[in-house]
Design a protein around this motif. Sequence first.
Motif, mmCIF file in Angstrom:
data_model
loop_
_atom_site.group_PDB
_atom_site.id
_atom_site.type_symbol
_atom_site.label_atom_id
_atom_site.label_comp_id
_atom_site.label_asym_id
_atom_site.label_seq_id
_atom_site.Cartn_x
_atom_site.Cartn_y
_atom_site.Cartn_z
ATOM 1 N N LEU A 130 31.886 38.314 37.558
ATOM 2 C CA LEU A 130 33.316 38.375 37.817
ATOM 3 C C LEU A 130 33.568 38.702 39.290
ATOM 4 C CD1 LEU A 130 35.985 38.866 35.831
ATOM 5 C CD2 LEU A 130 35.723 41.174 36.694
ATOM 6 N N ILE A 140 47.370 42.868 38.644
ATOM 7 C CA ILE A 140 46.620 41.620 38.520
ATOM 8 C C ILE A 140 47.621 40.477 38.472
ATOM 9 C CG2 ILE A 140 45.135 40.234 37.007
ATOM 10 C CD1 ILE A 140 43.710 42.791 36.208
ATOM 11 N N ARG A 186 34.538 33.972 36.972
ATOM 12 C CA ARG A 186 35.948 34.271 36.756
ATOM 13 C C ARG A 186 36.446 35.123 37.907
ATOM 14 N NH1 ARG A 186 38.704 38.128 32.926
ATOM 15 N NH2 ARG A 186 36.683 38.980 32.366
ATOM 16 N N ILE A 191 36.622 40.077 42.084
ATOM 17 C CA ILE A 191 37.941 40.665 42.272
ATOM 18 C C ILE A 191 38.330 40.422 43.721
ATOM 19 C CG2 ILE A 191 39.291 42.804 42.264
ATOM 20 C CD1 ILE A 191 37.450 43.848 40.067
ATOM 21 N N LEU A 244 42.210 44.871 31.712
ATOM 22 C CA LEU A 244 41.056 44.060 32.115
ATOM 23 C C LEU A 244 39.944 44.171 31.084
ATOM 24 C CD1 LEU A 244 39.592 42.394 34.358
ATOM 25 C CD2 LEU A 244 38.846 44.556 35.355
ATOM 26 N N ILE A 291 39.558 37.562 39.363
ATOM 27 C CA ILE A 291 40.760 38.370 39.159
ATOM 28 C C ILE A 291 41.398 38.575 40.521
ATOM 29 C CG2 ILE A 291 41.576 40.682 38.500
ATOM 30 C CD1 ILE A 291 40.402 39.288 36.141
ATOM 31 N N GLU A 310 46.481 37.148 38.905
ATOM 32 C CA GLU A 310 45.794 35.929 38.467
ATOM 33 C C GLU A 310 44.466 36.317 37.828
ATOM 34 O OE1 GLU A 310 45.296 31.569 40.417
ATOM 35 O OE2 GLU A 310 44.314 33.163 41.526
ATOM 36 N N ASN A 311 44.099 35.562 36.782
ATOM 37 C CA ASN A 311 42.845 35.797 36.069
ATOM 38 C C ASN A 311 42.358 34.416 35.679
ATOM 39 O OD1 ASN A 311 40.798 36.408 34.287
ATOM 40 N ND2 ASN A 311 42.050 37.742 32.985
#
Length: 235
Positions: free
Chosen positions: A37, A222, A213, A39, A29, A215, A224-225
């Motif tokens: 960001l 992970i 963004r 998560i 990451l 994650i 998907e990003n």
Amino acid sequence: KKIIEMRGIVKSYYLGTPNELEILHGIDLDVYEGEFLSIVGPSGSGKSTLMNILGALDRPTQGHFFLDQLPMENVKDEGLSKIRNEKIGFVFQTFNLIPRSSALNNVALPMLYGGKSRSVRTKRAKELLELVDMTARSHHRPNELSGGQKQRVAIARAMANDPAIILADEPTGALDTHTGRMVMDIFHRLHQEQGKTIILITHNTELALETERTIRLKDGSIVENKINEKIQLEG
Ligand code: ADP
Ligand code: ADP
């Protein structure tokens, strides 16, 4: 500038020979300074475990973690709390305010460890309460505040030492939609006006879409990003 770099982060729990339970399976990451960001991922996917490593509350079993370019494997346990206090502002679902202290003292507390004088601490705490529109409640204790008000105080506290990163773990989880909206608006402001790097852990996919963004974690990896399209918020 990269504010976070993770390479091959593995976290395992040792449950007695021969059992070892691997929770995070090699996380890579990168987070750049000033990013917002999110998560996301189901319960048990490893979000809290990852957050604890990001926040220098816990160490990985394997892999490399650079926080603001600093290789964390070189930091001794005694040094971790100083780094946490200087570089990271934490915001939690359950606020974690000190019950017997006023809003003002809650916000001023993290500055004690920075060795600032009382007058400097008080001045900055007042400015931060103003920033989250809580000046009128400066002398109230947490049990005299609503959930949304408590969270605003907690965000002011997270900003006390002007951290590079704000780590927010389900900050709207205990709030109703309207109050959660207010909290998100504060994060957007800190991001836009103060250039803070914000990492938001959430179950709420709609709120995640507001970040730059997302994650997605699943079973400790992970999966998907994704860069989110800019959406226009009302108001
Ligand atoms: P979340 O609210 O993040 O979805 P969980 O329900 O997955 O939390 O877990 C709550 C907390 O309980 C976690 O932060 C973790 O530290 C702890 N926990 C969860 N599972 C275990 C376990 N098998 N053994 C020990 N602690 C656990
Ligand atoms: P999330 O925050 O996404 O709900 P967690 O990071 O809390 O996920 O938990 C991920 C997995 O790690 C879960 O299966 C949980 O049971 C396990 N776990 C968390 N903490 C511990 C622990 N201290 N010991 C053993 N297992 C744990």
